[in-house]
Design a protein around this motif. Sequence first.
Motif, PDB file in Angstrom:
ATOM      1  N   ALA A   1       0.827  -1.212   0.000  1.00  0.00           N
ATOM      2  CA  ALA A   1       0.000   0.000   0.000  1.00  0.00           C
ATOM      3  C   ALA A   1       0.860   1.261   0.000  1.00  0.00           C
ATOM      4  O   ALA A   1       0.593   2.213  -0.747  1.00  0.00           O
ATOM      5  CB  ALA A   1      -0.938  -0.006   1.208  1.00  0.00           C
ATOM      6  N   ILE A   2       1.914   1.281   0.825  1.00  0.00           N
ATOM      7  CA  ILE A   2       2.761   2.476   0.896  1.00  0.00           C
ATOM      8  C   ILE A   2       3.544   2.670  -0.394  1.00  0.00           C
ATOM      9  O   ILE A   2       3.664   3.798  -0.903  1.00  0.00           O
ATOM     10  CB  ILE A   2       3.701   2.383   2.111  1.00  0.00           C
ATOM     11  N   ALA A   3       4.078   1.579  -0.957  1.00  0.00           N
ATOM     12  CA  ALA A   3       4.854   1.703  -2.198  1.00  0.00           C
ATOM     13  C   ALA A   3       3.982   2.225  -3.339  1.00  0.00           C
ATOM     14  O   ALA A   3       4.380   3.149  -4.064  1.00  0.00           O
ATOM     15  CB  ALA A   3       5.458   0.344  -2.567  1.00  0.00           C
ATOM     16  N   ILE A   4       2.782   1.661  -3.496  1.00  0.00           N
ATOM     17  CA  ILE A   4       1.888   2.100  -4.575  1.00  0.00           C
ATOM     18  C   ILE A   4       1.432   3.542  -4.339  1.00  0.00           C
ATOM     19  O   ILE A   4       1.415   4.367  -5.262  1.00  0.00           O
ATOM     20  CB  ILE A   4       0.685   1.156  -4.683  1.00  0.00           C
ATOM     21  N   ALA A   5       1.069   3.854  -3.089  1.00  0.00           N
ATOM     22  CA  ALA A   5       0.594   5.205  -2.777  1.00  0.00           C
ATOM     23  C   ALA A   5       1.692   6.243  -2.983  1.00  0.00           C
ATOM     24  O   ALA A   5       1.439   7.342  -3.505  1.00  0.00           O
ATOM     25  CB  ALA A   5       0.075   5.263  -1.347  1.00  0.00           C
ATOM     26  N   LEU A   6       2.925   5.917  -2.584  1.00  0.00           N
ATOM     27  CA  LEU A   6       4.036   6.854  -2.791  1.00  0.00           C
ATOM     28  C   LEU A   6       4.273   7.100  -4.279  1.00  0.00           C
ATOM     29  O   LEU A   6       4.512   8.236  -4.704  1.00  0.00           O
ATOM     30  CB  LEU A   6       5.304   6.301  -2.148  1.00  0.00           C
ATOM     31  N   PHE A   7       4.222   6.039  -5.069  1.00  0.00           N
ATOM     32  CA  PHE A   7       4.446   6.175  -6.508  1.00  0.00           C
ATOM     33  C   PHE A   7       3.412   7.109  -7.134  1.00  0.00           C
ATOM     34  O   PHE A   7       3.765   8.050  -7.859  1.00  0.00           O
ATOM     35  CB  PHE A   7       4.393   4.791  -7.162  1.00  0.00           C
ATOM     36  N   PHE A   8       2.137   6.871  -6.833  1.00  0.00           N
ATOM     37  CA  PHE A   8       1.087   7.696  -7.423  1.00  0.00           C
ATOM     38  C   PHE A   8       1.121   9.121  -6.875  1.00  0.00           C
ATOM     39  O   PHE A   8       0.898  10.084  -7.623  1.00  0.00           O
ATOM     40  CB  PHE A   8      -0.277   7.073  -7.181  1.00  0.00           C
ATOM     41  N   ALA A   9       1.389   9.284  -5.575  1.00  0.00           N
ATOM     42  CA  ALA A   9       1.446  10.627  -4.998  1.00  0.00           C
ATOM     43  C   ALA A   9       2.590  11.434  -5.612  1.00  0.00           C
ATOM     44  O   ALA A   9       2.438  12.635  -5.875  1.00  0.00           O
ATOM     45  CB  ALA A   9       1.624  10.530  -3.475  1.00  0.00           C
ATOM     46  N   PHE A  10       3.715  10.770  -5.862  1.00  0.00           N
ATOM     47  CA  PHE A  10       4.848  11.458  -6.487  1.00  0.00           C
ATOM     48  C   PHE A  10       4.486  11.910  -7.898  1.00  0.00           C
ATOM     49  O   PHE A  10       4.782  13.037  -8.306  1.00  0.00           O
ATOM     50  CB  PHE A  10       6.062  10.526  -6.513  1.00  0.00           C
ATOM     51  N   LEU A  11       3.798  11.035  -8.643  1.00  0.00           N
ATOM     52  CA  LEU A  11       3.373  11.411  -9.996  1.00  0.00           C
ATOM     53  C   LEU A  11       2.388  12.570  -9.963  1.00  0.00           C
ATOM     54  O   LEU A  11       2.449  13.486 -10.794  1.00  0.00           O
ATOM     55  CB  LEU A  11       2.735  10.218 -10.696  1.00  0.00           C
ATOM     56  N   LEU A  12       1.471  12.550  -8.997  1.00  0.00           N
ATOM     57  CA  LEU A  12       0.430  13.575  -8.946  1.00  0.00           C
ATOM     58  C   LEU A  12       0.955  14.929  -8.493  1.00  0.00           C
ATOM     59  O   LEU A  12       0.301  15.952  -8.716  1.00  0.00           O
ATOM     60  CB  LEU A  12      -0.692  13.133  -8.004  1.00  0.00           C
ATOM     61  N   ASN A  13       2.130  14.946  -7.849  1.00  0.00           N
ATOM     62  CA  ASN A  13       2.638  16.208  -7.316  1.00  0.00           C
ATOM     63  C   ASN A  13       3.818  16.767  -8.093  1.00  0.00           C
ATOM     64  O   ASN A  13       3.874  17.977  -8.339  1.00  0.00           O
ATOM     65  CB  ASN A  13       3.026  16.035  -5.846  1.00  0.00           C
TER      66      ASN A  13
END
Length: 303
Positions: free
Chosen positions: A81-93
């Motif tokens: 969950a953390i790895a996927i969330a970090l990846f998407f959050a980095f892309l979104l920001n």
Amino acid sequence: MRHGKYPFIIGFLIAPVTIYVTFVIAPYLQAFYLATTNWRGVSANPKFIGLDNFERLLQDDVFWKAIRHHGVLLLVLPLAAIAIALFFAFLLNVGGGSRGGMMTGVWGSKFYRVVFFFPQVLAIVIIGVIFQRVYAPDDSGLLNGFLGLFGVDPVLFMASPDIALYAIIAVLVWQAVGFYVVLFSAGMASIPKDIYEAAVLDGASRSSMFFRVTLPLLWDTLQVAWVYLGIAAFDAFAIVQVLSVDQGGPDGATTVLGMEIYRNAFSYSQFGYASAMGVALFFLTITFAALTLRVSRRETVEL
């Protein structure tokens, strides 16, 4: 205020403290007491049996099987969950690169935030019902229907002891990722854009910015996320109750402590033994949270 400070403070605290003691502390104490009795839910005066329920726990194979499942959940759920969330959050920001001197997210990032967060507005029971159709063992299931297009025989996702637990973990990850995307996005939004721009001017790659800039500055948020996901890994009762075969099956392959507490209390009327399991779950959760906060402690990076 100088002369009536303490009565003033007590006046504000007495109501919330009373509510907390009544609805939180008192049930905990009652559960600890019931764990030392043989109460079956009907007797007004349960018999005190000391630590017999806890001795029985140590010899209960189903209890240890549930503990092993929590171990798998603790290992896979937070990491995924953390790895996927970090990846998407980095892309979104900051995944969109530099535009007009400012670091931005990918195109449509505001829309994607809403999409990612959508599973959070659904009750976990509704998610379980949805994935009953996703994991359906015939061609009517979403996954098996897709696999059928390639000539793959239907897979018994929830009836196979080898993959049923991981199928449930996949649902938990799907349900949790959206919240942590928003959480990490908020953390990244608080990082000054000047830091990213300086890293770009120094020739830092996307991966370097992620590991050398974003992760250190998000450490406190990651710590909180890990604790929350660990507590979620000690729960998982609702999704197991709704989605699994025979409530924790097949053959106990997906059972968790919450499921065994429910089963012993409301199916077997062994409330004392169920309370002992609840006490064990309480101390496991507290120990995990304390160890996680202790091991992951580090100096705060000042912005």
